[in-house]
Scaffold this motif. Structure first.
Motif, PDB file in Angstrom:
ATOM      1  N   ARG A  29       0.833  -1.195   0.000  1.00 35.14           N
ATOM      2  CA  ARG A  29       0.000   0.000   0.000  1.00 35.14           C
ATOM      3  C   ARG A  29       0.876   1.256   0.000  1.00 35.14           C
ATOM      4  N   PRO A  30       0.323   2.369  -0.418  1.00 28.57           N
ATOM      5  CA  PRO A  30       1.113   3.607  -0.434  1.00 28.57           C
ATOM      6  C   PRO A  30       1.338   4.129   0.971  1.00 28.57           C
ATOM      7  N   ALA A  31       2.348   4.971   1.112  1.00 24.79           N
ATOM      8  CA  ALA A  31       2.646   5.574   2.405  1.00 24.79           C
ATOM      9  C   ALA A  31       1.569   6.594   2.755  1.00 24.79           C
ATOM     10  N   THR A  32       1.191   6.621   4.012  1.00 17.43           N
ATOM     11  CA  THR A  32       0.264   7.618   4.533  1.00 17.43           C
ATOM     12  C   THR A  32       0.877   8.240   5.780  1.00 17.43           C
ATOM     13  N   LYS A  33       0.342   9.375   6.202  1.00 17.33           N
ATOM     14  CA  LYS A  33       0.847  10.004   7.421  1.00 17.33           C
ATOM     15  C   LYS A  33       0.669   9.075   8.618  1.00 17.33           C
ATOM     16  N   ARG A  34      -0.430   8.347   8.642  1.00 19.25           N
ATOM     17  CA  ARG A  34      -0.667   7.422   9.747  1.00 19.25           C
ATOM     18  C   ARG A  34       0.374   6.310   9.761  1.00 19.25           C
ATOM     19  N   ALA A  35       0.671   5.763   8.571  1.00 18.80           N
ATOM     20  CA  ALA A  35       1.665   4.698   8.487  1.00 18.80           C
ATOM     21  C   ALA A  35       3.035   5.195   8.931  1.00 18.80           C
ATOM     22  N   MET A  36       3.367   6.425   8.577  1.00 20.10           N
ATOM     23  CA  MET A  36       4.648   6.985   8.988  1.00 20.10           C
ATOM     24  C   MET A  36       4.707   7.141  10.501  1.00 20.10           C
ATOM     25  N   ARG A  37       3.609   7.586  11.109  1.00 21.93           N
ATOM     26  CA  ARG A  37       3.568   7.694  12.574  1.00 21.93           C
ATOM     27  C   ARG A  37       3.702   6.318  13.211  1.00 21.93           C
ATOM     28  N   ASP A  38       3.016   5.342  12.634  1.00 26.96           N
ATOM     29  CA  ASP A  38       3.101   3.979  13.161  1.00 26.96           C
ATOM     30  C   ASP A  38       4.526   3.440  13.061  1.00 26.96           C
ATOM     31  N   TYR A  39       5.198   3.776  11.963  1.00 26.98           N
ATOM     32  CA  TYR A  39       6.571   3.329  11.775  1.00 26.98           C
ATOM     33  C   TYR A  39       7.490   3.920  12.847  1.00 26.98           C
ATOM     34  N   ARG A  40       7.409   5.213  13.050  1.00 25.10           N
ATOM     35  CA  ARG A  40       8.258   5.856  14.055  1.00 25.10           C
ATOM     36  C   ARG A  40       7.964   5.314  15.444  1.00 25.10           C
ATOM     37  N   TYR A  41       6.682   5.071  15.724  1.00 23.02           N
ATOM     38  CA  TYR A  41       6.300   4.522  17.025  1.00 23.02           C
ATOM     39  C   TYR A  41       6.890   3.131  17.215  1.00 23.02           C
ATOM     40  N   ALA A  42       6.757   2.288  16.193  1.00 23.02           N
ATOM     41  CA  ALA A  42       7.273   0.920  16.298  1.00 23.02           C
ATOM     42  C   ALA A  42       8.781   0.905  16.472  1.00 23.02           C
ATOM     43  N   MET A  43       9.474   1.788  15.769  1.00 26.40           N
ATOM     44  CA  MET A  43      10.926   1.860  15.905  1.00 26.40           C
ATOM     45  C   MET A  43      11.315   2.248  17.322  1.00 26.40           C
TER      46      MET A  43
END
Length: 247
Positions: A29-43
């Protein structure tokens, strides 16, 4: 949220499997602002840490100063700084120079714990950051005998382990069948992870390091040791502790 329109999805097959019959196809799926936030949180939750090129170079110099005599350190430092400058200017280094960095940094890792920790941190960062990105952007596949599932808006990491093993099995069979273009086992999964991570617009340095399996070397981007003409016969405490000599 998974995109409603199929046109928003990317269908991806690892390039190394291009010649494999009925190769698996993955939906990203394409990148979304939510996905980016989820990524930073998971990291952050995973406690992953990345050490920059500059930080590692500074630590390498501290290690050299501690492990070498003042005369040896002065000579090695000068050539290192020159080589780093050329690397940053995208001037290719000679193969012999790159071979020497592999030898020197290997011994420094063994002799200097801060570099060993930084090297291990970066290996873990690149491995886990790739998997986390894939867990967020992968929304399905075909051609694998595995059931897809989502948990808390991401693919469970243990399921990704199964995907990796399935791809390795495909690679192993293809290598046995001498299918053109198939590389070493593990490359297909790496290419899949890199495709997912690439959706987030990472820095050039992170993308470069994600293109190939993480190295054990602590100094990234072609940083080099001095040429043999300036290091011949020099033996440091690092050599002594690691049981090897600088050639």
């Amino acid at each position: 949220m998974i995109p409603a329109e199929g046109s928003e999805l990317e269908l991806f097959t690892p390039p190394c499997l291009a010649n494999v019959a009925e190769a698996p196809v993955f939906k990203l799926r394409p990148a979304t602002k939510r996905a980016m936030r989820d990524y930073r949180y998971a990291m952050q939750v995973e406690g992953l840490q990345y050490h920059s090129k500059e930080a590692i170079r500074a630590e390498a110099l501290r290690a050299l100063e501690a492990l070498y005599s003042p005369e040896q350190f002065a000579a090695v430092r000068g050539v290192l700084l020159d080589a780093w400058l050329r690397t940053d200017q995208n001037i290719p280094l000679a193969a012999a120079e790159q071979a020497e960095i592999d030898d020197l940094t290997s011994r420094l890792i063994k002799a200097w714990k801060p570099l060993a920790v930084m090297s291990a941190d970066n290996r873990q960062f690149f491995d886990e950051s790739l998997r986390i990105a894939l867990s967020l952007f992968l929304i399905g596949w075909s051609g694998l005998d595995l059931a897809f599932r989502f948990e808390m808006n991401r693919v469970p990491l243990d399921l990704l382990d199964e995907v990796e093993e399935a791809l390795r099995a495909i690679e192993a069979k293809a290598i046995g069948d001498k299918v053109a273009g198939v590389g070493a086992e593990g490359l297909a999964f790496l290419q899949l992870c890199t495709a997912a991570q690439g959706k987030m617009g990472l820095s050039k340095e992170q993308e470069k390091n994600s293109d190939s399996p993480p190295s054990s070397q602590p100094v990234p981007n072609g940083s080099t040791t001095p040429s043999s003409s300036k290091t011949a016969g020099v033996r440091s405490k690092a050599s002594a502790r690691s049981g090897s000599k600088k050639g």
